[in-house]
Scaffold this active site. Structure first.
Site, PDB file in Angstrom:
ATOM      1  N   ARG A   1       0.856  -1.283  -0.190  1.00 47.76           N
ATOM      2  CA  ARG A   1       0.054  -0.090   0.020  1.00 47.76           C
ATOM      3  C   ARG A   1       0.873   1.139  -0.002  1.00 47.76           C
ATOM      4  NH1 ARG A   1      -1.903   0.674   4.591  1.00 47.76           N
ATOM      5  NH2 ARG A   1      -1.229  -1.001   5.464  1.00 47.76           N
TER       6      ARG A   1
ATOM      7  N   TYR B   1      -1.526  -3.267  -6.841  1.00 44.33           N
ATOM      8  CA  TYR B   1      -1.267  -4.088  -5.745  1.00 44.33           C
ATOM      9  C   TYR B   1      -2.416  -3.973  -4.574  1.00 44.33           C
ATOM     10  CZ  TYR B   1       1.342  -6.789  -2.092  1.00 44.33           C
ATOM     11  OH  TYR B   1       1.652  -7.823  -1.452  1.00 44.33           O
ATOM     12  N   GLY B   2      -2.816  -5.377  -4.331  1.00 39.65           N
ATOM     13  CA  GLY B   2      -3.482  -5.735  -2.768  1.00 39.65           C
ATOM     14  C   GLY B   2      -4.472  -4.148  -2.639  1.00 39.65           C
TER      15      GLY B   2
ATOM     16  N   LYS C   1      -9.673  -2.639   1.527  1.00 39.68           N
ATOM     17  CA  LYS C   1      -9.459  -1.481   2.651  1.00 39.68           C
ATOM     18  C   LYS C   1     -10.053  -0.046   1.962  1.00 39.68           C
ATOM     19  CE  LYS C   1      -7.026  -3.881   5.085  1.00 39.68           C
ATOM     20  NZ  LYS C   1      -5.689  -4.279   5.242  1.00 39.68           N
TER      21      LYS C   1
ATOM     22  N   HIS D   1     -10.661  -2.768  11.368  1.00 41.96           N
ATOM     23  CA  HIS D   1      -9.616  -3.539  10.958  1.00 41.96           C
ATOM     24  C   HIS D   1      -9.334  -4.637  11.701  1.00 41.96           C
ATOM     25  CE1 HIS D   1      -5.232  -3.621   9.223  1.00 41.96           C
ATOM     26  NE2 HIS D   1      -5.920  -4.636   8.620  1.00 41.96           N
TER      27      HIS D   1
ATOM     28  N   SER E   1      -1.360  -3.763  10.313  1.00 44.31           N
ATOM     29  CA  SER E   1      -1.198  -4.633   9.285  1.00 44.31           C
ATOM     30  C   SER E   1       0.124  -5.427   9.441  1.00 44.31           C
ATOM     31  CB  SER E   1      -0.877  -3.682   8.028  1.00 44.31           C
ATOM     32  OG  SER E   1      -2.010  -3.102   7.579  1.00 44.31           O
TER      33      SER E   1
ATOM     34  N   CYS F   1       0.836  -7.557  11.879  1.00 46.04           N
ATOM     35  CA  CYS F   1       0.917  -7.952  13.356  1.00 46.04           C
ATOM     36  C   CYS F   1       0.148  -8.924  13.769  1.00 46.04           C
ATOM     37  CB  CYS F   1       0.517  -6.655  13.808  1.00 46.04           C
ATOM     38  SG  CYS F   1       1.881  -5.280  13.674  1.00 46.04           S
TER      39      CYS F   1
ATOM     40  N   LYS G   1      -2.907 -10.748  12.762  1.00 41.87           N
ATOM     41  CA  LYS G   1      -4.512 -11.199  12.618  1.00 41.87           C
ATOM     42  C   LYS G   1      -4.807 -12.405  12.097  1.00 41.87           C
ATOM     43  CE  LYS G   1      -5.701  -7.317  10.460  1.00 41.87           C
ATOM     44  NZ  LYS G   1      -4.068  -6.649  10.652  1.00 41.87           N
TER      45      LYS G   1
ATOM     46  N   ASP H   1      -9.327  -9.845   8.764  1.00 40.13           N
ATOM     47  CA  ASP H   1      -8.890  -8.692   8.327  1.00 40.13           C
ATOM     48  C   ASP H   1      -9.920  -7.516   8.670  1.00 40.13           C
ATOM     49  OD1 ASP H   1      -6.429  -7.319   7.359  1.00 40.13           O
ATOM     50  OD2 ASP H   1      -7.688  -6.735   5.787  1.00 40.13           O
TER      51      ASP H   1
ATOM     52  N   ARG I   1       2.238 -12.213  -0.563  1.00 35.91           N
ATOM     53  CA  ARG I   1       0.916 -12.643  -0.068  1.00 35.91           C
ATOM     54  C   ARG I   1       0.290 -13.726  -0.457  1.00 35.91           C
ATOM     55  NH1 ARG I   1      -1.483  -9.056   3.935  1.00 35.91           N
ATOM     56  NH2 ARG I   1       0.213  -7.538   4.275  1.00 35.91           N
TER      57      ARG I   1
HETATM   58  P1  GTP Z   1      -2.452  -7.962   7.234  1.00 39.33           P
HETATM   59  O1  GTP Z   1      -3.006  -8.966   6.259  1.00 39.33           O
HETATM   60  O2  GTP Z   1      -1.184  -6.895   6.644  1.00 39.33           O
HETATM   61  O3  GTP Z   1      -3.543  -6.944   7.918  1.00 39.33           O
HETATM   62  O4  GTP Z   1      -1.481  -8.384   8.414  1.00 39.33           O
HETATM   63  P2  GTP Z   1      -2.121  -9.404   9.941  1.00 39.33           P
HETATM   64  O5  GTP Z   1      -2.290  -8.735  10.902  1.00 39.33           O
HETATM   65  O6  GTP Z   1      -3.174 -10.465   9.109  1.00 39.33           O
HETATM   66  O7  GTP Z   1      -0.742 -10.280  10.344  1.00 39.33           O
HETATM   67  P3  GTP Z   1      -0.271 -12.051  10.030  1.00 39.33           P
HETATM   68  O8  GTP Z   1      -0.981 -12.737  10.860  1.00 39.33           O
HETATM   69  O9  GTP Z   1      -0.156 -12.044   8.569  1.00 39.33           O
HETATM   70  O10 GTP Z   1       1.135 -11.829  10.738  1.00 39.33           O
HETATM   71  C1  GTP Z   1       2.138 -10.984  10.259  1.00 39.33           C
HETATM   72  C2  GTP Z   1       3.494 -11.414  10.432  1.00 39.33           C
HETATM   73  O11 GTP Z   1       3.577 -11.521  12.193  1.00 39.33           O
HETATM   74  C3  GTP Z   1       3.976 -12.902   9.898  1.00 39.33           C
HETATM   75  O12 GTP Z   1       5.226 -12.923   9.617  1.00 39.33           O
HETATM   76  C4  GTP Z   1       3.738 -13.532  11.266  1.00 39.33           C
HETATM   77  O13 GTP Z   1       4.677 -14.964  11.234  1.00 39.33           O
HETATM   78  C5  GTP Z   1       3.938 -12.653  12.499  1.00 39.33           C
HETATM   79  N1  GTP Z   1       3.355 -13.102  13.803  1.00 39.33           N
HETATM   80  C6  GTP Z   1       2.102 -13.268  13.858  1.00 39.33           C
HETATM   81  N2  GTP Z   1       1.639 -13.742  15.111  1.00 39.33           N
HETATM   82  C7  GTP Z   1       2.829 -13.768  15.821  1.00 39.33           C
HETATM   83  C8  GTP Z   1       3.025 -13.918  17.253  1.00 39.33           C
HETATM   84  O14 GTP Z   1       2.230 -14.083  17.914  1.00 39.33           O
HETATM   85  N3  GTP Z   1       4.429 -13.838  17.592  1.00 39.33           N
HETATM   86  C9  GTP Z   1       5.412 -13.574  16.728  1.00 39.33           C
HETATM   87  N4  GTP Z   1       6.646 -13.090  17.255  1.00 39.33           N
HETATM   88  N5  GTP Z   1       5.065 -13.143  15.338  1.00 39.33           N
HETATM   89  C10 GTP Z   1       3.843 -13.175  15.320  1.00 39.33           C
HETATM   90  C1  SPV Z   2      -3.000  -4.509   5.064  1.00 43.54           C
HETATM   91  O1  SPV Z   2      -1.927  -3.988   4.765  1.00 43.54           O
HETATM   92  O2  SPV Z   2      -3.413  -4.370   6.370  1.00 43.54           O
HETATM   93  C2  SPV Z   2      -3.474  -5.788   4.254  1.00 43.54           C
HETATM   94  C3  SPV Z   2      -2.976  -5.847   3.109  1.00 43.54           C
HETATM   95  O3  SPV Z   2      -4.377  -6.460   4.939  1.00 43.54           O
HETATM   96  S1  SPV Z   2      -3.775  -4.888   1.878  1.00 43.54           S
HETATM   97  O4  SPV Z   2      -4.738  -5.617   1.154  1.00 43.54           O
HETATM   98  O5  SPV Z   2      -2.609  -4.312   0.862  1.00 43.54           O
HETATM   99  O6  SPV Z   2      -4.089  -3.800   2.486  1.00 43.54           O
HETATM  100 MN    MN Z   3      -5.010  -5.753   7.058  1.00 38.43          MN
END
Ligand code: GTP
Ligand code: SPV
Ligand code: MN
Length: 610
Positions: free
Chosen positions: A83, A223-224, A232, A252, A274, A276, A278, A299, A392
């Site tokens: 983004r 992209y995304g 979003k 979110h 993002s 972190c 989810k 998400d 992704r």
């Molecule tokens: P978006 O799709 O961007 O909104 O991201 P998201 O919030 O869904 O994050 P996602 O679950 O894909 O995790 C993002 C990164 O954080 C990945 O590389 C995971 O491996 C890492 N991660 C997720 N949960 C944990 C956790 O509990 N501890 C640690 N250390 N890393 C984590």
């Molecule tokens: C985020 O960045 O929080 C995502 C990926 O879930 S995107 O669709 O690019 O926003």
């Molecule tokens: Mn997201």
């Protein structure tokens, strides 16, 4: 400005599958402006999908993989990988209504700019018309959109991420429903005879939102979140503005269902910025005997009050657009199973020599040879990652083996607890429960996180990200916080309890204090028991914390002492945090609700810093 004449646009529209004049006028006006060679209406049929896939393979936009089944790979332009927050605009009539965090340009001025950049933008390309519905078409208030785009990658991805095609168009026609106008172009018109590239895009990018018109115009990126406009742009930026007007929440957040050994279930929503955690938490498989978790969304959550005064959440999406790196058989086996079920579009991951995909963290052992996301040879000795950090997987949510049976309930599930959390090395405890709604909103308003690769820019800088919505609030952030406070004052509301978590706190040696991932179920268990009133807590200046021994560590190789470190409220860290909170509220300015300013003073008091 190249404008094709009305006659030729009418020719392109002869096969339109609708007589709905609102729909036709919209499509006609975009075609007149962008001058595509053809118009194709997306029906959602398997036949049409196959033909689009073949075309996208022929142009090199996607590559068919040998496995998983029915799965495809796209490598983006190296400059179009995330983004672009500095190119994202909220174009409300008044600057104050967008401020102070959003980029703002007056609607008339932005429409002038868009007039220029979109003129002839689809020349030499097909304009696809994607009718879609966010959430279920049988919802009490179904939420429609129509995205026109010149990107087959967007069509294929939207087909996974949203309910698209005839199902939406028929309902728009039958109900005479409004829809959010979503206009997207990669911004790379083709001259006659000019060869296309695999990932057309433009160095000029505009991701623009008109909250008052409920419309979205996106230019220059494929992209995304920049291009899949149901996600979003609609489900958060435009929907948050609608939700503000109508008294609900567009957030979110992931949605999960938790069931205890007695068979009692509760639904939890959680907002983390993002990249972190989810998707990972949404698919957690607890390893605590008798506990079960099921997935509803990873998400976005839309939450409206039900007749019983509870907030009911729906996941408006239909697929996952998950961060690939770090998703593996150990950290998230559920996601791996979903991916293996097929029907994926992968973007910017690495390719294995046998025509599959790989990314950092998928397996412990690195393959001996790969083609990296830029198309170069890669070996474990290479100094750059094989997959882009924001690569992704795009996967149908129906593939998720832990999907809750009620995931398609048109009006959602009642939420008992909301978690806020970010990625912080210090200060923020592993878990605390806030004392009431306003305190919970306060903790959400100061949510902070180290930045990630999900957006272009520096990674690892701490920034405030209220409710994990900083890049996604379609109006003034202070008004948004006031809206959250007002939700808490709704007559007859039976509000969820609010918690704050941090899986990412570090020890002096920089190792994570908490193992995270699957083990986060132990925190969910405490949350569940706090909601039920069966777990004890101690009061700290920042909220209620688990008592010693309060987090179930049975079978886990970590000491109570380490958990206490993860839970610690350190006065010196909080003195610094409070200064930064003061600066944050100053930045937000006059629109910060009085209720939240009062919360800061109460916190100052509890910390003994008055
Ligand atoms: P978006 O799709 O961007 O909104 O991201 P998201 O919030 O869904 O994050 P996602 O679950 O894909 O995790 C993002 C990164 O954080 C990945 O590389 C995971 O491996 C890492 N991660 C997720 N949960 C944990 C956790 O509990 N501890 C640690 N250390 N890393 C984590
Ligand atoms: C985020 O960045 O929080 C995502 C990926 O879930 S995107 O669709 O690019 O926003
Ligand atoms: Mn997201």
């Amino acid at each position: 400005m190249t404008v094709i004449d009305r006659g030729s646009v009418e020719d392109l529209l002869v096969n339109a599958p609708t007589k709905n004049s609102k729909v036709l006028d919209f499509v006609r006006s975009i075609a007149e402006r962008t001058t595509p060679d053809a118009i194709e209406w997306i029906t959602g049929s398997e036949e049409q999908r196959s033909s689009l896939l073949s075309q996208a393979i022929d142009t090199g936009t996607i590559v068919k993989l040998s496995h998983p089944e029915d799965s495809y790979y796209a490598a983006s332009d190296p400059d179009d990988v995330a983004r672009v927050e500095d190119r994202t605009f909220i174009c409300s009539e008044k600057e104050e209504d967008a401020g102070p965090l959003n980029n703002w340009v007056a609607p008339a001025e932005m429409k002038g700019i868009l007039n220029d950049v979109f003129a002839g933008a689809m020349r030499g390309r097909t304009m696809y018309v994607i009718p879609f519905v966010m959430g279920h078409v049988d919802a009490t208030q179904p939420m429609f959109g129509i995205e026109v785009t010149d990107s087959p990658y967007v069509v294929l991805s939207m087909g996974i991420m949203a309910r698209t095609g005839d199902v939406a168009l028929e309902a728009i026609d039958r109900l005479g429903a409004d829809f959010v106008e979503c206009v997207h172009s990669v911004g790379a018109p083709l001259e006659p005879g000019q060869d296309d590239v695999a990932w057309p895009c433009s160095s000029t990018k505009y991701i623009t939102h008109f909250p008052e018109d409920r419309s979205i115009w996106s230019y220059g990126s494929g992209y995304g979140g920049n291009a899949l406009l149901g996600k979003k742009a609609y489900a958060l930026r435009i929907a948050s503005a609608i939700a503000h007007d109508e008294g609900w929440l567009a957030e979110h957040m992931l949605i999960l269902k938790l069931t205890n050994p007695e068979g009692e279930s509760k639904y939890v929503a959680a907002a983390f910025p993002s990249a972190c955690g989810k998707t990972n938490l949404a698919m957690i498989e607890p390893n605590i005997p008798g506990w079960k978790a099921e997935t509803l969304g990873d998400d976005i959550a839309w939450m409206r009050f039900g007749p019983d005064g509870q907030l009911y959440a729906v996941n408006p999406e239909f697929g996952l657009f998950g961060v690939a790196p770090g998703t593996g058989y150990v950290t998230n086996p559920t996601a791996m199973t979903a991916i293996e079920a097929g029907g994926n579009v992968f973007t910017n991951v690495a390719l294995t020599d046998d025509g599959g995909v790989w990314w950092e963290g998928m397996t412990d052992e690195k393959p001996a040879h790969l083609t990296d996301w830029r198309g170069n040879d890669w070996t474990p000795e290479s100094e750059t990652p094989a997959a882009h950090p924001n690569s992704r997987f795009c996967t149908p949510i129906a593939n998720v083996p832990t999907i809750a049976p009620e995931w398609q309930n048109p009006d959602g599930v009642p939420i008992s607890a909301i978690l806020f959390g970010g990625r912080r090395k210090t200060t923020m405890p592993l878990v605390t429960q806030t004392s009431d709604w306003n305190h919970g909103v306060f903790m959400g308003s100061i949510l902070s996180s180290e930045t990630t690769a999900a957006a272009v820019g520096k990674v690892g800088v701490v920034r405030r990200d209220p409710m994990a919505m900083r890049p996604f609030i379609g109006y003034n952030v202070g008004d948004y916080l006031q809206h959250w406070i007002n939700i808490g004052k709704t007559d007859g509301a039976r509000l969820p309890k609010i918690f704050y978590v941090n899986w990412f706190r570090r020890a002096e040696d920089n190792s994570f204090l908490w193992p995270g991932f699957t083990e986060n179920a132990r925190i969910l268990k405490w949350v569940f028991e706090r909601v039920n009133g069966t777990a004890d807590a101690v009061q700290t200046p920042v909220g209620f914390a688990p008592v010693a021994g309060g987090i179930d560590l049975d079978g886990l190789d970590i000491t109570e002492e380490q958990v206490q470190k993860a839970l610690e409220v350190k006065p010196d860290e909080w003195a610094e945090e409070l200064q930064s909170i003061d600066a944050w509220y100053d930045e937000l300015g006059e629109h910060v609700p009085a209720e939240l300013r009062a919360e800061v003073e109460e916190l100052r008091d509890r910390l003994g810093l008055k």
